[in-house]
Each structure stands twice: as structure tokens, then as C-alpha cells.
Design a protein around this motif. Structure first.
Motif, mmCIF file in Angstrom:
data_model
loop_
_atom_site.group_PDB
_atom_site.id
_atom_site.type_symbol
_atom_site.label_atom_id
_atom_site.label_comp_id
_atom_site.label_asym_id
_atom_site.label_seq_id
_atom_site.Cartn_x
_atom_site.Cartn_y
_atom_site.Cartn_z
ATOM 1 N N ILE A 1 57.041 25.764 -56.987
ATOM 2 C CA ILE A 1 58.483 25.773 -56.596
ATOM 3 C C ILE A 1 57.927 26.456 -56.017
ATOM 4 C CG2 ILE A 1 60.739 26.833 -56.892
ATOM 5 C CD1 ILE A 1 60.908 26.206 -59.381
ATOM 6 N N LEU A 2 57.924 26.265 -54.302
ATOM 7 C CA LEU A 2 57.323 27.111 -53.431
ATOM 8 C C LEU A 2 58.266 27.552 -52.290
ATOM 9 C CD1 LEU A 2 54.749 24.003 -52.015
ATOM 10 C CD2 LEU A 2 54.361 26.373 -53.951
ATOM 11 N N VAL A 3 58.284 29.398 -52.578
ATOM 12 C CA VAL A 3 58.830 29.333 -51.860
ATOM 13 C C VAL A 3 59.308 29.779 -50.168
ATOM 14 C CG1 VAL A 3 61.030 32.333 -51.367
ATOM 15 C CG2 VAL A 3 60.633 30.297 -53.507
ATOM 16 N N ALA A 4 60.100 29.658 -49.178
ATOM 17 C CA ALA A 4 59.694 30.547 -47.959
ATOM 18 C C ALA A 4 58.530 29.838 -47.510
ATOM 19 C CB ALA A 4 59.862 31.627 -47.663
ATOM 20 N N HIS A 5 57.642 30.906 -46.485
ATOM 21 C CA HIS A 5 56.240 30.603 -46.016
ATOM 22 C C HIS A 5 54.956 29.632 -47.318
ATOM 23 C CE1 HIS A 5 55.760 34.387 -47.291
ATOM 24 N NE2 HIS A 5 54.092 33.978 -47.391
ATOM 25 N N GLY B 1 63.769 20.534 -47.601
ATOM 26 C CA GLY B 1 62.580 19.695 -47.588
ATOM 27 C C GLY B 1 61.777 19.676 -46.522
ATOM 28 N N ILE B 2 61.079 20.757 -46.775
ATOM 29 C CA ILE B 2 59.477 21.153 -45.787
ATOM 30 C C ILE B 2 58.446 20.103 -46.054
ATOM 31 C CG2 ILE B 2 57.928 22.251 -44.821
ATOM 32 C CD1 ILE B 2 60.158 24.977 -45.078
ATOM 33 N N LEU B 3 58.594 19.907 -47.555
ATOM 34 C CA LEU B 3 57.331 19.553 -48.078
ATOM 35 C C LEU B 3 57.770 17.870 -47.519
ATOM 36 C CD1 LEU B 3 56.225 20.761 -51.078
ATOM 37 C CD2 LEU B 3 55.056 21.412 -49.219
ATOM 38 N N LYS B 4 58.448 16.973 -48.235
ATOM 39 C CA LYS B 4 58.924 15.634 -47.426
ATOM 40 C C LYS B 4 58.449 15.464 -46.120
ATOM 41 C CE LYS B 4 62.492 14.648 -50.636
ATOM 42 N NZ LYS B 4 64.191 14.620 -50.643
ATOM 43 N N ARG B 5 58.583 16.245 -45.224
ATOM 44 C CA ARG B 5 58.821 16.457 -44.417
ATOM 45 C C ARG B 5 57.084 16.443 -43.600
ATOM 46 N NH1 ARG B 5 63.874 19.578 -43.287
ATOM 47 N NH2 ARG B 5 62.194 21.256 -43.531
ATOM 48 N N ASN B 6 56.542 17.186 -44.577
ATOM 49 C CA ASN B 6 54.989 17.470 -43.961
ATOM 50 C C ASN B 6 54.427 16.011 -45.036
ATOM 51 O OD1 ASN B 6 54.708 19.337 -42.662
ATOM 52 N ND2 ASN B 6 55.012 21.059 -44.113
ATOM 53 N N SER C 1 63.480 18.292 -52.660
ATOM 54 C CA SER C 1 64.197 19.345 -52.343
ATOM 55 C C SER C 1 65.776 19.696 -53.094
ATOM 56 C CB SER C 1 64.340 18.748 -51.103
ATOM 57 O OG SER C 1 65.222 17.336 -50.637
ATOM 58 N N GLN C 2 66.328 20.544 -52.757
ATOM 59 C CA GLN C 2 67.960 20.489 -52.892
ATOM 60 C C GLN C 2 68.180 19.533 -54.012
ATOM 61 O OE1 GLN C 2 68.383 23.497 -53.764
ATOM 62 N NE2 GLN C 2 70.483 23.097 -55.109
#
Length: 258
Positions: free
Chosen positions: A70-74, A104-109, A164-165
Motif C-alpha cells: 500500500i503506497l501512501v502519498a508521494h 490510481g497513480i500507479l495505474k496511470r504510470n 486503486s480505491q
């Protein structure tokens, strides 16, 4: 008596000042030490041999099948270190890795993650799954550097979920809405069959990376038997930290139902 109290107050003040100064110096030393370690790893990155990873794994009584991060924030921007942690897990025998961030930042990356896994020194085929709004998987397969091009060779495959959520509580809400329209009898197995990670084992170990501890990545029944660990930063997460977590997990009693 009039002299004793001021002297006591002065001594107390001096002692408090010296202790505060010592703690400040120690904290500064630790920060400088971590900075030097990060600088050294950047200038001369060390690659842990696969034989050592496998030897360390062989000393454990059990290893997890499914690892959650689980990656939080930056922390979501540490893609290079993230791929390194995945390679450690795979060498230990982990077959499923779920990477979660709320937004969903990981999805976009995903292209960056695929590139990092492709450049990893491994002989693993990575099936990277992300899920659309209808919970349908979008699968991309990449191979590590050590994968031979010989088509007759069967390579080990590992599943990497990008979550993601909307894939946790959002997924559950959409499943409930869909099943309510069918009129069929709703059971736990029925709900499970519609979840995005259907067919995969529940996470055995979940590591929260960041200043805030959170369990929002997975549904309650998915993590009822999971072992949770916390680390403050992915950039400071070293192999020794990973090894310590897996050792602690290995020493736990066998999970119920296993």
C-alpha cells in the motif's frame, strides 16, 4: 532553602538542555547516515544475487503467496525501488503482488512500471493487470532481462495487480448493484466471483509504505489473516528490512485453514 530551589531549577534546566542537545545530535547523525546510504546506492547500486535471495528464502519455514504493498502519498513515484522490491519478493517465491494507491497513480504510470520490470535482472514473465470501470482486467505481459528467447522454455509467471480505491470498495459497490438487478441468491462465493482479484489467493503479507498506516487497499475478508507491516519510506526500504519482515511472517503460526 531559598538557595536550594534556584540551584535545583538550574541543574534541571542544564540536564534537560544536554539531553535535548544529545537527542538532536543523534537524530542528525541518523539523517546523515541515511543520506549517505542513499547517495552510495545511487552512485554505485548493488545488485543482490539471485542465489543469495533464494538461499535466504530457503531458510524460512514459509513464504507468502501474495504480497500487498500500500503506497501512501508521494511513495507512488518510487517506481525503480518498487520494481526492486517486487524482484526480491519473486525470488523468495511470491507469485502474486498487489500494488495499491488510493488515487490510481500507479495505474496511470503503468507504462513506467512495465519498463522497470522489463529492465529487471530476472527470468520472470510478469503479467501486469489493471482494471477498468467495469472491473475487466487489462493485461500486459513483460519479460525480465534474463528471459531466454527460446520458445520451448517455460518461464515462471508472476501476477502484478495495479489497484486503486475503485477496485476495492468501489468494486464491491458496483458488484452489489449489479447482483441486485439479477434477483439471484447472493452468497459470499457469488460476490467473490465478481471481484477484480477473483481466482487469486488473499494477501498473506501487506506492507504499508508511508507516514500513515492504512488498510483501505483490501476488503475486510481478504485481509482477515494477513500480517501487516509498516515502513516510513520506500526509498529507505532496504533488503535487510524486507528480509526482516519475511522472517517475522515465517515465525508466525500457520494460518487457519491452510
Amino acid at each position: 532553602m531559598d538557595v536550594v530551589l534556584p540551584v535545583f531549577q538550574l541543574l534541571y534546566f542544564v540536564a534537560h538542555f544536554l539531553v535535548s542537545l544529545a537527542l538532536s545530535v543523534i537524530d542528525t547523525f541518523h539523517d546523515l547516515h541515511r543520506l549517505l546510504l542513499r547517495l552510495c546506492s545511487f552512485l554505485a547500486p548493488t545488485l543482490i544475487p539471485a542465489c543469495r535471495l533464494q538461499a535466504d528464502a530457503a531458510q524460512l519455514k514459509k513464504v507468502p503467496q501474495h504480497l500487498g504493498l500500500i503506497l501512501v502519498a508521494h511513495q507512488t513515484h518510487q517506481i525503480s525501488q518498487l520494481s526492486t522490491v517486487i524482484s526480491w519478493a519473486v525470488a523468495y517465491g511470491v507469485r502474486f503482488v498487489s500494488l495499491y494507491d488510493a488515487h490510481g497513480i500507479l495505474k496511470r504510470n503503468k507504462p513506467v512500471i512495465l519498463k522497470a520490470l522489463e529492465e529487471s535482472n530476472s527470468d520472470i514473465m510478469y503479467n501486469v493487470l489493471s482494471y477498468d470501470q467495469d472491473c475487466k482486467p487489462e493485461k500486459d505481459t513483460v519479460a525480465g532481462k534474463c528471459v531466454k528467447t527460446d520458445t520451448t522454455t517455460v518461464h515462471q509467471e508472476v501476477t502484478v495487480n495495479l489497484l486503486s480505491q475503485e477496485d476495492s470498495r468501489g468494486n464491491l459497490a458496483s458488484v452489489a448493484k449489479r447482483l441486485s438487478k439479477t434477483g439471484c441468491k447472493i452468497t459470499a462465493s457469488t460476490i467473490e466471483s465478481h471481484l477484480v482479484t477473483n481466482g487469486q489467493p488473499d494477501p498473506d503479507v501487506v506492507i504499508t509504505v508511508g507516514e500513515t498506516f492504512a488498510t483501505f487497499a483490501f476488503l475486510p475478508w481478504q485481509i482477515r489473516l494477513a500480517e501487516f507491516f509498516v515502513t516510513s519510506s520506500l526509498s529507505r526500504f532496504e533488503y535487510s528490512d524486507f528480509q526482516t519482515i519475511l522472517k517475522k511472517y515465517s515465525r508466525c503460526e500457520q494460518r487457519l485453514g491452510k
